[in-house]
Design an enzyme around this catalytic site. Structure first.
Site, short mmCIF file in Angstrom:
data_model
loop_
_atom_site.label_atom_id
_atom_site.label_comp_id
_atom_site.label_asym_id
_atom_site.label_seq_id
_atom_site.Cartn_x
_atom_site.Cartn_y
_atom_site.Cartn_z
CG ASP A 237 47.14 27.32 0.70
OD1 ASP A 237 46.47 28.32 1.55
OD2 ASP A 237 47.95 26.98 1.66
CG ASP B 78 50.21 27.68 4.13
OD1 ASP B 78 49.60 28.17 4.54
OD2 ASP B 78 49.90 26.79 3.79
CD GLU B 79 46.87 32.27 2.50
OE1 GLU B 79 45.69 32.54 1.88
OE2 GLU B 79 47.14 32.12 3.49
P1 TTP Z 1 46.71 27.10 5.73
O1 TTP Z 1 47.36 27.10 4.19
O2 TTP Z 1 45.15 27.62 6.66
O3 TTP Z 1 46.10 25.29 5.50
P2 TTP Z 1 47.07 24.24 6.23
O4 TTP Z 1 48.30 24.15 4.66
O5 TTP Z 1 47.49 23.00 6.97
O6 TTP Z 1 46.55 23.36 5.15
P3 TTP Z 1 45.78 23.49 3.62
O7 TTP Z 1 46.38 22.23 2.65
O8 TTP Z 1 43.86 23.12 3.20
O9 TTP Z 1 46.25 24.71 2.44
O10 TTP Z 1 47.59 27.09 6.77
C1 TTP Z 1 49.01 27.11 6.93
C2 TTP Z 1 49.31 26.93 7.79
O11 TTP Z 1 49.13 28.17 8.81
C3 TTP Z 1 49.11 25.23 8.57
O12 TTP Z 1 50.07 24.22 8.39
C4 TTP Z 1 49.05 25.83 10.22
C5 TTP Z 1 49.64 27.67 10.74
N1 TTP Z 1 47.78 27.35 10.93
C6 TTP Z 1 47.71 27.57 12.34
O13 TTP Z 1 48.97 27.81 13.07
N2 TTP Z 1 46.60 27.89 12.60
C7 TTP Z 1 45.27 27.92 12.01
O14 TTP Z 1 44.26 28.17 12.81
C8 TTP Z 1 45.52 27.88 10.85
C9 TTP Z 1 44.26 27.64 9.60
C10 TTP Z 1 46.84 27.72 9.55
MG MG Z 2 48.13 26.14 3.19
#
Ligand code: TTP
Ligand code: MG
Length: 382
Positions: free
Chosen positions: A13, A107-108
């Protein structure tokens, strides 16, 4: 069980993904609280950089509240095409590590490293390092015997983390966590669990499964399994055997080249429609031809990144027909177009924004892995 027969799943992620990309592309944003999301009056935060999270800003928060909490923040609208482009690169790196890959969102992704046996952890760590080298962004990786624990591993080790959850440590790691960390536990379920006095994962694990089943039905049984660290959900990999296709045997053999090509175009558009309806993407396009003497051929092309683009699938099918199939005056009896190596399209990110041009939303929604650069005319997959 010896190491070679164990199952090892990785979960990668990206850290603060959208915000990290903005900081990568704009050096003056680095080290600053960056907040990405809809900037209009009803806008919502998509993500916040770790600097901004210190002000209490987080995903899904109304933008107005984020501005209040972090008045000196840098507020930027999302650039989906750029995120898709980087996503595609992450995916390419992971595919080199494991052909069994399940992309969950931009992103995952989950990947299976079991086949590496005792080297599974080293391979997963190398994947993390390679993704970081390739993208210049940090990510977190969890490695564990199943999907649930692997995701827990990446989550708990954020940012820039790497955590292996071995079976013998599952209890120690899961037990103290709040129930909200469990898959499928949203606000409503969390409130109900709390109402039963179940606050931590340990409480769910030690509760009688009958109680959970009575309260939550099948989901209760599932929660009990997760609390014990058990999860046998397979990785929904992109497999050659999963495919979608459309073929037609003609009542009268088709003879004219233009007529055959028109049919291939029609079939390709039909399959692209099926793909989109299922929110899937494909990485292989193929055609099938049966001649009047029943001789049958298939021709296929593999794409570097996944797509559900009707135009691209149609173009590739016609390319295969023109360049790689023989047609002569005897004509054809059957034509087919198919797609395989399917993956699930990510849509989650895209629902939260206002003020984003519809064309971008549509593009992102329908082809999250489709970077402009990798699919543009300059770098044709052919
Ligand atoms: P996430 O992997 O949940 O969050 P992140 O990568 O920003 O942070 P973390 O370091 O905690 O992993 O989500 C990935 C991307 O998806 C995030 O950058 C933006 C998008 N996203 C949204 O648009 N809405 C949301 O509610 C979430 C959780 C993420
Ligand atoms: Mg993330």
């Amino acid at each position: 069980m010896d190491a070679s027969s164990e199952r090892w799943i990785g979960h990668l992620d990206m850290d603060a993904f959208f915000a990290a990309v903005e900081q990568l592309d704009e050096p003056k944003f680095r080290g600053k609280p960056v907040i990405v999301g809809g900037l209009g009056s009803r806008g919502v935060v998509a993500t916040a950089s770790y600097e901004a999270r210190r002000f209490g800003v987080h995903s899904a928060m109304p933008m107005a509240m984020a501005r209040k909490r972090c008045p000196d923040g840098v507020f930027v609208p999302p650039r989906f095409e750029r995120y898709c482009e980087i996503s595609a690169r992450v995916r390419e790196v992971l595919l080199r590590v494991s052909p069994v890959l399940e992309t969950v969102s931009l992103d995952e992704a989950f990947f299976d490293v079991s086949e590496h046996g005792a080297a599974a952890m080293a391979v997963a760590l190398a994947a993390k390092q390679e993704v970081q080298r390739e993208t210049q962004l940090t990510c977190s990786v969890g490695v564990a015997p199943n999907r649930f624990l692997a995701k827990m591993g990446s989550d708990l080790s954020k940012p820039d983390g790497f955590l292996v959850i071995r079976p013998e440590r599952v209890r120690e790691i899961l037990d103290p966590l709040p129930i909200g960390k469990m898959w499928g536990v949203g606000d409503v379920t969390e409130r109900r669990l709390r109402g039963l006095g179940l606050l931590r994962i340990a409480d769910v694990r030690t509760a009688p499964v009958e109680l959970l089943e009575r309260e939550f039905g099948r989901m209760g049984v599932r929660l009990h399994e997760l609390a014990r660290g058990e999860d046998d959900t397979p990785i929904a990999g992109e497999s050659e055997s999963v495919s979608m296709s459309r073929e037609v045997t003609y009542a009268v053999d088709l003879l004219r080249a233009e007529e055959i090509e028109d049919e291939v175009r029609r079939l390709a558009r039909h399959v692209a429609g099926q793909l989109r309806a299922a929110s899937m993407l494909c990485r292989t396009v193929r055609i099938k031809i049966r001649y009047p003497d029943f001789r049958t051929i298939t021709r296929q092309v593999k794409l570097p990144v996944a797509t559900d683009s009707e135009g691209l699938i149609e173009t590739l099918a016609v390319h295969l027909l023109r360049q790689r199939a023989e047609l002569d005056e005897r004509g054809v009896r059957l034509l087919g177009v198919g797609v395989s190596r399917l993956g699930v399209a990510a849509t989650r990110q895209l629902s939260l924004f206002d003020g984003v041009p519809a064309s971008i939303l549509e593009r992102g929604q329908q082809a999250p892995w489709m970077g402009k650069e990798s699919m543009g005319r300059d770098r044709s997959p052919l």
